[in-house]
Structure formats: structure tokens, C-alpha cells
Design an enzyme around this catalytic site. Sequence first.
Site, PDB file in Angstrom:
ATOM      1  N   ASP A 378       0.856  -1.181   0.000  1.00 19.48           N
ATOM      2  CA  ASP A 378       0.000   0.000   0.000  1.00 19.48           C
ATOM      3  C   ASP A 378       0.897   1.237   0.000  1.00 19.48           C
ATOM      4  O   ASP A 378       2.081   1.153   0.346  1.00 19.48           O
ATOM      5  CB  ASP A 378      -0.897  -0.027   1.241  1.00 19.48           C
ATOM      6  CG  ASP A 378      -1.823   1.161   1.312  1.00 19.48           C
ATOM      7  OD1 ASP A 378      -2.330   1.588   0.261  1.00 19.48           O
ATOM      8  OD2 ASP A 378      -2.047   1.674   2.419  1.00 19.48           O
ATOM      9  N   PHE A 511     -10.799  21.497  -8.384  1.00 17.15           N
ATOM     10  CA  PHE A 511      -9.765  20.663  -9.007  1.00 17.15           C
ATOM     11  C   PHE A 511     -10.343  19.315  -9.438  1.00 17.15           C
ATOM     12  O   PHE A 511     -11.227  18.772  -8.786  1.00 17.15           O
ATOM     13  CB  PHE A 511      -8.640  20.431  -8.000  1.00 17.15           C
ATOM     14  CG  PHE A 511      -7.576  19.484  -8.467  1.00 17.15           C
ATOM     15  CD1 PHE A 511      -6.463  19.942  -9.145  1.00 17.15           C
ATOM     16  CD2 PHE A 511      -7.679  18.121  -8.226  1.00 17.15           C
ATOM     17  CE1 PHE A 511      -5.479  19.058  -9.565  1.00 17.15           C
ATOM     18  CE2 PHE A 511      -6.704  17.242  -8.646  1.00 17.15           C
ATOM     19  CZ  PHE A 511      -5.602  17.718  -9.324  1.00 17.15           C
TER      20      PHE A 511
END
Length: 1115
Positions: A378, A511
Amino acid sequence: LWFCVSGQNLTDILRVAALPSDNSITTSKYNIITFIPLNLFEQFHRLANIYFLFIIILQVIPAISTVPWFAIMLPLLFLLVVRGVKDLIDDIVSISLYNLHLMSKKKSFCSEKWKDIQVGDIVRLQKDDFVPADLLLLYSLEPNSLCFVETADIDGETNLKFKQASMVTHKLLCTEESMAAFDGKVTCEESNSNMHSFTGTLEWNSEKYSLDNDHILLRGCRIRNTKTCYGLVIYAGVDSKIMKNCGKVRIKKTKLDLMMNKLVVIIFGFLVSFSLLLAIIAGFWAKTFQEKHSYIPPLTNNISPAYSAFLIFWGYIILMSTIVPMSMYITLEFIHLIHSMFIDWDVEMYFPENDTPAKARSTSLSDLLGQVEYVFSDKTGTLTQNVMTFKKCCINARIYETQPLWWLDFAWNKYADKKFCFYDKSLIDTVQQNEDETLKEFFRLLAICHTVMVDQNRDELIYQAASPDEEALVTAARNFGYVFLSRTQDSITTNELGVERTYKVLAILDFNSVRKRMSVLVIDPEGRIKLYTKGADDVILQRLHQDCTDNEITEKSLEMFGKETLRTLCIAYKEVDISFYTNWNKRYHEASVSLQNRAENLEMVYEEIETNLKLLGATAIEDKLQDLVPETIQLLKDGNIKVWVLTGDKQETAINIGFSCKLLSEEMEILDENQIWYDKLVNKDFGRLFRTLSVKQDKSSIMKRMADTFYRKEPTQYHTEESLREWAFVDLASRCQAVICCRVTPKQKSMIVQLVKKYKQVTTLAIGDGANDVNMIKTADIGVGISGLEGTQFCYLQRLLFVHGRWSYLRITKFLRYFFYKTVASVLNHIWFAFFNGFTALMVYDSWFIAFYSVNFTAYPVLFLGLLEQDVSAKLCLKIPELYKVGQSGALFTYKTFCWSFLKGVITSLVTFFFAYGAFLDTSGPDGVCDYQVFTVTIATAVILAVTLEIMFDITYWTLLSGLAILISIVKYFLLTLLVQTYPLFKAMPTMFSFLGKVNNYNLCFCWETSHYSHNILPLILQKDFYMANKKLEVATVAMTTAFKRGSARRRSSYAFSHKEGYADLITRGTSLRRSKEPNPDALNIAKTDQLFFFKKKYVVTLSYFFLESANCKG
């Protein structure tokens, strides 16, 4: 056992019309009812246990039994109990049941356990509470029923996301009384693993309202910046989406376990073959013997030679059943347990900040740690701390950067964050002068252009940002005197160098990954309309005003920041004419309320205003990695371990982290998903393949050609397009130096690991820190979970794999090789003895020798070999990661090495039996020195000495315990042999202790036997030792010359970072240079010299022992 996410506060639940589906979740493999049958089912997957059970059944039959049935039953029960207790301990988890409040049938909220939640309950959650089930958000105290959640335990992201209730529930369910009277009906899709979508409808008051994922709070989320919210339970327990992404508990087996199953079949086939052969010979021999020796009474009338052979067959099966030694499995379980305890006791893997030692949850996978080929990691919280730090900036063509000479004092700013560090005093001086308009606009933009939420805890400001980048920028502006104080729906309030200012927000152009920028349109207190924009350099620079030509320094600073793997943003703004804004605002409103193509329409409107910008500067943010992450990844690469990063983050973030941790380099060609399947690739084979194809061609034919091109196997086994795509993807990805998978769900992480295991047949390791990594950890062969502070233990993979894993694999393989050798050396003497006892299944040893051989006489040396053996020190294991490749290839224990150990056992048994036979040939009689009992004691002694001498040559790391184990084993053999031949025992139980005083006669032939044994068996062992020593020398020579080549460990420059991985590393190691076969004597290192000296010393000592014995025995 219930798995619950802990929460600080109590949660309220209103039960209106609950369905019979509770919220209980079990994460354990066993319970009280299923433990015994399920554990026995798992244990009898080991063929060795089935074999032992089969032998026990044979022992119950009196006609063929040679030893009591409990002699094997009790060790088997002991083995099953030990493994069962170990599996139960591995499966134990803490039981934590947390309280919450639910509304009872009395229409009021009451406190209940998480496990008691049912579908249809209404839950009330407070700030910082964890969501206990998948909920439909009904109402929130925030404006428009907004609810901010943190999904760190689901996708690893700590930034805030917002959910919003349907407007109909927001307006009508604003009181607890209205919720108690709520009688709506929710119709939704069946529970599934897709965490990013939800489809449903709410039927209420004869109306239908659509529901989507923006209305859903997933189990495992945490409520942030929301005082109180209410939700209706949609999915509970195992039906929740997070649990749908958690796979089942899988039974994990090592490669050695799987190989041992096959070896048991092979050994059992050998046992049956030889027993059948001896039984057939016994039948013919009995018939022939009767015919030639008629003066001997015939066999019992009701027993024919064939039936006698049948009984002899089963007798030999039982007699030689120890060729699969049960003691080996018991000892192996103990070795695995101690190996796991070595991991727990390793002080180098202890994390002192939160008092967390390493903990091996499984006690049977230690050797697999030495064979890992793929590591799946991860990103957020594992490789990174997910903490962004403002490092550098370029304002008005001037670079301000961190120069750690002294820490700047921000005492002049009462809002300053005490944790913020910056060292360039010139920037503080320029800010405090308050004269540079460009600098003021720069920090003003950082304080305004964002979506950060702010809370106040007394006088302290607490920022909650949608991304850690935004928090870092707002915090930087705060420390330099431009403080973001608060916001409403249409305003932002700041404190600029002590002056409070409020800006009216006209529009927020948010964004996204396509725009790669964010803008905010505001009216400042002076009445001017300004557009503040920040974004990626390639997006902002092409939108600058044509008069902005002096940008060379800023562009060079961006390039410099990028080489340092910092995350960069360009900062720009412009003033907007009011007439232009008036016209633009009309088009913006029309696009924002359009029902079709809303996103595309808004994008076109955004493009109109985000032009002709004035560049203010650039920022550089460091996504702080965990300690020693780049070094750990480089060590894994040097050890031939491929590292894949699986993250839920967006692609740009993942790629930046890839460069930061040096998983990626500038010279690598980065291929995205679209390029893999449709564009021309740098890889020549893929390029030629796709150049001959049109995009309009059928994809199935493309995949089939890819399969034919790269696998050179028959593609008929993968008929479907999906399997061909999987096949091609895994092959292409395995050829790459690094793989980063972005925007993957927890279930997709598991599927990627499963694909690699399916098509590459490799050993995989998964490491993660949150609930979103659980499924991946379960799927991989080895799962590593990080506890405590996120990611601080990633660097512990170095010792876990290269020290503990490599040593464990080395020890267990040497243990298995030697155990099979000593077992064969002992058991096969029964076969040779059969040719001299009429094939009657008569034992060649005393029964007490058979009972004590594996548990007393030869147990301790091999035990300490499996516990303490090592070929190089821990420091060298980390310094020379190439040594790890031996475990990946599995070369230390293969069918070839097993056959070699078996052959050595055969040779040892032949020598020990026939030299004893030759020594005592024709010596029995009234004046003789030998009879059957003395003969068996002699063979037993020869076997003990042979296998003990062999393990002395096998041990390369001598300790006090190793020496004592060998000495104690020899002493125990002679003492127990004398003990079982004493007269009191013979008098008490003559059938069990029938060898009375046979050691006395044994002294007459001991010297003769020992000298001949040494003369014949030691050259064979020395030949083997010389062969193994040469193999070790070759490995050691390559490894050690690597470490001393031109000081490569100190040449870690930026050029080495930017250069393509491979060439410089190969040259400095010398592995790519062609040289003569004879090694340079000057290049031999100390490790090689020590190994040669050790071998010569063993050779000289052994020959001295031989000549001494020969001299004592006078030939």
C-alpha cells in the site's frame, strides 16, 4: 468473535422497522463448534497425517502388528494437539464490542452494541464517531445536510470527503419526532463490493426519489467536522461493502509443505514397492525352503506361502513405516515456533515510539519469508506518512529554500503552527517589510484558493483539508502571516499580517484530475474582482498572458524541484473586469444547472476565464516518506524482489511517490492503461505486435496474438478475452521494473495479487496498514500488517526477509535434508537384513533403539541445526542482498537434493550393515564373539556414529549448544544402551529387555569395525563436503566482490538516481564483465579465505582421526 472499529463516543440508534439482519461480523476461522472438525480437516490435508493414520490402522491388526498400536497413535495425537493449539492461538483475536445508542420501539434513542444493529435502524452519529454500518444519510446539522467523512480505513486517504442527504429528508426529517414517524421504503441494489457506486430509490409520501453514492456513509468511515448526523441502515454486517471487499480466510501453505506432500507419496510408493518385492521373495523362499528342507516342520496347515507373503508384506510396511518420521514433523513444528519467536525478540525490529515489537501472528510461514519474489505494498501510511511539508518556493523569480542552519522563530505570529519548519530568513524579512506586491498576492492566494475547513479549539486553529497538499500550503501561508480564519458558503476571512480581511467568494472552480488546477473567483475588500489559480506547471504556464515572458527562473526552479522529487504547483492570478465577469457569470450559471453534459459545459466556461494569467511563482512540497523507504526498496530490488504499489490515490500522486521512494527513475518509460492496449509501446515486441493491428480490430484477436507472441504456449487454455487480457497484463507487468496500480479498491488489490499468483506461480508478500489492505494481505502468501503509527515499520522488511526469512529457509532445508538422510540410513538396514533372516520381517535393531533413535539419540543435533544454523551474519545478509536469490529459486531443497540425501542414506546403510556383517561372519558359536543381538548393537552403533559425523560436517555455524547437543546424544546412546541391557530390567521384563549384557562382547570387535567404517564412509562424506564447499565458495566470491567494488555504496549521486537502473549497478558489481574462469587471487575476500580454511581444517582433522584409529587398530 466480533470485529468492530473502536469509537470514542456512544452512537444513537432509532429502531423504526428493523429487518432480521444483524451487524455481527466474524473474522475468526474457528468457533466452539467448528474448531475440532475444521482443524482436523485442515490437518489431514497433509498427506503425512493420512499416512500415519493408515499405519495405526495396520497396527491394530494382530496378525501383522509388529509394535503396539499406541506407539504410533500417541505421537500422532500429540502432533495433532500441538498443531491444533498453535492454529487456535494464531486465530485468536481480541473481542471488542463497543456501545452505541439506537432508538427503541418506544421511539427514543437507546444504547446498544454494534452487533445489535439491524437493517432499518436509524443511527445518530456524533463528530469523530466511526460509521458502524452502510447508512443512507438522512439529515445533518450542517448547512444543506452536508456531512464530512474521513475514509482512511477504506481507501487509505486521510483527506476529507463530503456526503449530502437528499433534500426531501433534509427538509422533513429535521427532528427526532419526525424520524420516529418515518415510514419510507428504500429499494436498492443487492449488496456488492463496488464502493464507489450505489443505486436506489426512496419511496415516501407517494413519491419516489433517486439515491446515489453521494447519499451513502460506508462502514469504516469516520465523521469529521460534523456535529451530528442521522442515517438509515441499508447494509449491515457481512453485507456491508467493506466486508464484501474482505475475502475469506485462506489456508496458507509454504512451498516446502506442498513439496513434502509430494515426497510423502514418493516415499510411500518406495515403501510399498520394496515391501511388495520382499513379500514376493518371502513367498518363493518359503516354498523353496520347505522343498529342500523337509526335516523342518511345515507351515501351519491353514497358512499357505501366498498368505504368508501377504502377511509379510504388511509386516514390512509397519516395520519400515518410520521412513516417514513422525518426529520430524513434531520437531519441525517446534522449529517454526522458535523461528517466529526470533522475530518477536528482534530488538532491531522494535519500534520504541509506541512501544511496539514485531509480532509473528503465524508460526508456520517463517521459511516462506526466504522465498518471496513479489512484494505488494500500500502507499498511504505504508510508504509515506501522508504528511506534506512545505519545503521550497519561488516567488517573483527568486528561490527561497530550506537551508538548515537555524530554525526560524515565528513568535511574532500568534497563529503560527509550532510544528512548521522553515530556515530561509530572507523570506521572513521580505514578508515583514510588506512592500512586495507579488509576494503579498502569492501568500494571499495560498490562504484563499483552497477548500480547507477550519475548526477552532480554544485559540488553536485546526485545519481539515480535502488533501494534505492543501493543508500544507494553507499552513505555510498561516506561518508567514496570511492566516485563513474561517469561511462560509460565500465568503472567506483571513488575517493578513494582523489585519483581518473578508473576501466574497463568487465561484470556486474545483480541481479534478483532468483540469489539474483549481481557481477561486473573489471580490477583495477594495471591491476588485480577482481570480486566483494554482495547478500543475504544464497547465498554468500555457495559460499565462503573452506579456509574461520573464519566466525562465521559475521554470528552472520547477525543474530543480522536480529532480528532488518534490510535488510542485504553479501559482498565478489576474484581475477580472466587472463587465467580463457579468457576462461570464450568466454562462456559468447556465452550465451549472444544465441537466445534460454538465461537466463538459462547466469545463468550457472555466476555460474562458482561466486565461491571460500572471505568474506569481511556484511551491514545492515534500510528501514525507517513512524512514529508510528508498533504501528498503533498493535492497528489495537488489535481492531480485519486484515491488508493486497498489493504492487508492490518483495517478499523479502515486507517480510522484514512486519517484520519491526511488521505485521509479527519470529514464523509465511510464506506460498507462491506454498505452498498454492501444498505443505503440517502447517494448519492440509489443510495438511490432500493435503496429500491425488497427484499433478497430477485434480485441480478442489482439489478445490471442499477444498470448502467442509472449508466452510461447498453447493459448487454447485461455479461450476468453478476459483471461487473455489477464494473461498478457501479468506478463507485461512482470517484465517491467516497477508497477503502480492507482484508484484500486480493496477487492481489486486482492484480485491483482491473485492474478500474479495464478499466472506466475510465485511467492507473494503483501504489506499494508489499514482495513482497505486486509483482503490483499489475506490473498498473498504472506501478509504483513503495520500497527501503530502508519508505515513506520516498512523498513523492517529488510530484516524480516533478508535475515529472518533467509536464515529460516536455510535452516529448515538443511534440517529436512539431514532428517531424511539419517532416517534412510537407519531404516534401509531392515531391507539388507531381510536377505539373511529368510525375509521374515525380523527387526535388525533392538526395539528400544527404534523407539529412541529419533527422539533421543539423534534429535538434539538436528534440532539445533534447524534453530541456530547460519551461513553468513545478519550484517552480511543485508550487505549482500544477492544471497537472497538462492531461496527464490528453491535450490536448497529440491527433488534432486532429496534424492542425493536419500542416496547418501542408502550408502551409509550399506556400509554400516555389510561391514558389520563381514566383521562377524562365521564368529557365532560357543567360543564366538558374535550372535544376533551383538550384531544388531554393532549396526546400531555404526549408524549413530555415521549420522553424528555427518551432522558435524553439515553444521557451519558452531555454538556451545550445537557442541553439547552432539556430545549429549553420543553419551545418551551408550548410557541408555547399557541401561536396557542390565540384569534387573531383564529379570523384571525379559520379553521387553532381552539384550542382556551384550555390550561386554561388543568391545572385542569395536576397533575393527570402527577403523573399517572410517576408512570407507568418510571419503564419501568428504567428497560431498568438498562439493558443497565449492558451491558455497562460488556464491561467497560473487557476493563479497560486489561489496568491495570501487566503493559503490558511497556513490549515490543525483546522476545515479536519474540514470536508468541496471547498467551502473551491474558494472560496479562486476557481474556483467566477462573475465577468465580462474578467479584473481587478489580479489578473494576474507569470507572466501575463511571458508577455504574451514574446509581444510575439517579435512586435516578427519584424516588425522582416520590415521589414529588405524594406528590403534594396527591395520
